[in-house]
Design a protein around this motif. Structure first.
Motif, short mmCIF file in Angstrom:
data_model
loop_
_atom_site.label_atom_id
_atom_site.label_comp_id
_atom_site.label_asym_id
_atom_site.label_seq_id
_atom_site.Cartn_x
_atom_site.Cartn_y
_atom_site.Cartn_z
N SER A 37 0.41 -0.82 0.24
CA SER A 37 -0.19 0.02 -0.09
C SER A 37 0.43 1.15 0.17
N THR A 62 -1.85 6.51 -1.76
CA THR A 62 -2.97 5.68 -2.57
C THR A 62 -3.69 5.61 -1.59
N VAL A 254 -3.73 0.38 -4.53
CA VAL A 254 -5.24 1.10 -3.45
C VAL A 254 -5.70 0.27 -3.16
#
Length: 288
Positions: A37, A62, A254
């Motif tokens: 992430s 993200t 994401v």
């Protein structure tokens, strides 16, 4: 060295090995998810197997995309988090409000079928949730509760009250009746005894139960999908994450950021209540 000393040393080593293995197995998926992430999608595509990146390579873009409202080009997870928090906290509070006096009645009061009633509470779990989905969908549609957070909260309460009563009943059975008799001699009513004597002693069990109910309501997906899918503004965070996982245009970094956002509140709550949770899960284990 005698046999007992050898066995003790071997067991001590095995215990450490088992704990280390369990820690790695438990933490590695979350760590890898967190690292993904924080990496730009371009770097992930070039080197997807890289397990660690330095802080200089981290990015919060993200998380910015995940938390930004949908009207501004993001995924709107802040709204989903708020909805999940409302439903989970309401379900937890109302479940405990029903379960605590219910568990007290089963553990203390004498009535016909007392020994069997707590097993009847668990009978609801003989039926898979999918079997209850259609009847509940029809019922709540006719009641006008479908598509509302209040309706979803009621479903979660109905799901968690039986097992909550069962869990709390086992703990309350370990509290000596003599404490309640002493409270009665001091002039306490039954409700005052529960509030001033039973609840302070049962704090570990109540905390463990509250966390259990919160986790179910926070992570549940099936009923959230049935009741809330029509209006994105009412989605819970589990629905939002499912939407991310099914979106071709959404990058996996994401998606991992959304997964972290979903998981982090539970992790924080667990560690904040770790001591009480451990006591609540282990106390009363020798009682039936």
């Amino acid at each position: 060295m005698d046999r007992a000393a050898v066995e003790t040393r071997v067991l001590r080593v095995l215990r450490r090995v088992v704990i280390a293995v369990l820690v790695v197995v438990t933490l590695f998926p979350f760590l890898y998810m967190l690292m993904l992430s924080l990496r730009p999608i371009e770097e992930v595509l070039q080197n997807p197997g890289k397990l660690w990146v330095g802080p200089a390579e981290w990015t919060v873009s993200t998380y910015r995309e995940v938390l930004t409202p949908a009207g501004r080009g993001g995924q709107g997870f802040l709204r989903f988090l708020a909805n999940s928090a409302i439903v989970s906290l309401a379900a937890t509070a109302l479940t405990l409000l029903v379960s605590i006096p219910g568990a007290y009645a089963v553990s203390r009061l004498r009535f016909t079928g007392r020994r069997q009633v707590h097993f009847l509470f668990l009978a609801v779990y003989l039926f898979p949730s999918i079997l209850l989905a259609i009847p509940l969908f029809v019922l709540f549609t006719r009641l006008g509760l479908r598509g509302s957070l209040a309706g979803l909260t009621i479903v979660y309460i109905a799901q968690t009250v039986p097992v909550s009563i069962y869990m709390l009943r086992n703990y309350l059975s370990t509290i000596p009746v003599s404490l309640e008799e002493a409270a009665a001699l001091d002039g306490y009513t039954r409700l005052q005894t529960i509030r001033k004597v039973i609840l302070p002693l049962a704090a570990p069990a109540v905390t463990a139960n509250a966390l259990y109910v919160f986790m179910i309501a926070w992570n549940e997906f099936l009923f959230a999908l049935l009741f809330l899918v029509e209006d994105r503004a009412d989605w819970t965070v589990s629905l939002g994450l499912a939407q991310l996982s099914g979106g071709i245009e959404v990058s996996k970094t994401v998606l991992m950021a959304g997964s972290v956002v979903l998981t982090l509140p539970i992790v924080i709550l667990f560690f904040a209540a770790e001591r009480l949770l451990t006591e609540g899960l282990t106390a009363g284990a020798d009682k039936g």
